[in-house]
Design a protein around this motif. Structure first.
Motif, short mmCIF file in Angstrom:
data_model
loop_
_atom_site.label_atom_id
_atom_site.label_comp_id
_atom_site.label_asym_id
_atom_site.label_seq_id
_atom_site.Cartn_x
_atom_site.Cartn_y
_atom_site.Cartn_z
N LYS A 33 0.53 -1.19 0.33
CA LYS A 33 -0.18 0.34 -0.30
C LYS A 33 0.98 1.42 0.02
O LYS A 33 2.31 0.76 0.40
N THR A 34 0.62 2.06 -0.02
CA THR A 34 0.77 3.39 -0.18
C THR A 34 0.06 4.17 0.68
O THR A 34 -0.62 3.85 1.40
N LEU A 35 0.99 5.20 0.87
CA LEU A 35 0.64 6.08 2.60
C LEU A 35 -0.10 6.74 2.38
O LEU A 35 -1.19 7.05 2.91
N GLU A 36 -0.51 6.97 1.21
CA GLU A 36 -1.88 7.53 0.47
C GLU A 36 -3.14 6.44 0.99
O GLU A 36 -4.66 6.74 1.72
N GLU A 37 -3.18 6.05 0.41
CA GLU A 37 -4.09 4.51 1.09
C GLU A 37 -3.98 4.06 2.58
O GLU A 37 -5.53 3.90 2.92
N PHE A 38 -3.52 4.01 3.00
CA PHE A 38 -3.31 4.17 4.88
C PHE A 38 -4.27 5.37 5.20
O PHE A 38 -5.19 5.37 6.31
N GLU A 39 -4.26 6.04 5.01
CA GLU A 39 -4.70 7.89 4.91
C GLU A 39 -6.27 7.38 4.80
O GLU A 39 -6.75 7.45 5.66
N GLU A 40 -6.84 7.02 3.66
CA GLU A 40 -7.80 6.52 3.33
C GLU A 40 -8.82 5.26 3.50
O GLU A 40 -9.98 5.24 3.87
N THR A 41 -7.86 4.38 4.45
CA THR A 41 -8.32 3.42 5.46
C THR A 41 -8.73 3.29 6.65
O THR A 41 -7.89 3.80 7.51
N ASP A 42 -10.36 3.19 7.26
CA ASP A 42 -11.01 2.99 8.23
C ASP A 42 -11.09 2.40 9.40
O ASP A 42 -10.11 2.64 10.49
N SER A 43 -10.60 1.38 8.38
CA SER A 43 -10.30 -0.04 9.08
C SER A 43 -9.04 -1.45 8.62
O SER A 43 -8.55 -0.86 7.68
N PHE A 44 -8.49 -1.97 9.32
CA PHE A 44 -7.75 -2.84 8.77
C PHE A 44 -7.96 -4.34 9.18
O PHE A 44 -8.32 -5.00 10.03
N ASP A 45 -7.86 -5.77 8.21
CA ASP A 45 -8.20 -7.06 8.86
C ASP A 45 -6.82 -7.70 9.76
O ASP A 45 -6.01 -7.31 10.25
#
Length: 117
Positions: A33-45
Motif C-alpha cells: 500500500k501507499t501512505l495515501e491508501e493507509f490514510e484513506e483506510t478506516d479499518s484493517f483486517d
C-alpha cells in the motif's frame, strides 16, 4: 526521538510503538500500500494489523536485543486488553510520526508538552 512522542503499547510488557522512516518503508513494502491508501483506510483486517504493529515494534525489539518475527505478532497481540488498546495506540503512533490532518489537508503536529506514562 522526543520523549513526548513515545507511544507505549501494553503487550507481554510495555513496548514502544514507533513509525520512523525504516518502519514505514518496511510497512509499505509488506502491505503493497501507499501512505495515501493507509490514510484513506478506516479499518484493517487482522493480518494487516499484525504487519502494522510488527513494523512499529521493530525499533523497540532492537533496543532490547529481542528477535521479533511477524509470526510472533499473533501471540503478542493476544496480551492486549482490551483489543481496542492496539488500535488506539497504533493511531497515536501514526499521529506522533506524521501529525494529524486538519480539514484543509495540512498536517498538524501532535500535542506536545504532556508527559506520557
Amino acid at each position: 526521538m522526543d520523549n513526548n512522542d513515545v507511544v507505549i503499547i501494553n503487550l507481554d510488557r510495555p513496548r514502544v510503538l514507533r513509525y520512523g522512516h525504516a518502519a514505514i518503508k518496511r510497512l509499505l513494502a509488506m502491505t503493497g500500500k501507499t501512505l495515501e491508501e493507509f490514510e484513506e483506510t478506516d479499518s484493517f483486517d487482522m493480518e494487516s494489523l499484525e504487519k502494522i504493529v510488527y513494523c512499529g515494534l521493530l525499533s523497540d525489539a532492537r533496543e532490547h536485543n529481542e528477535p521479533l518475527k511477524l509470526e510472533d505478532m499473533e501471540h503478542l497481540l493476544d496480551y492486549a486488553e482490551p483489543f481496542q488498546h492496539i488500535v488506539e495506540q497504533v493511531q497515536k503512533a501514526f499521529v506522533a510520526a506524521f501529525g494529524k490532518k486538519e480539514g484543509n489537508g495540512e498536517a498538524i503536529q501532535p500535542e506536545r508538552g504532556k508527559k506520557r506514562k
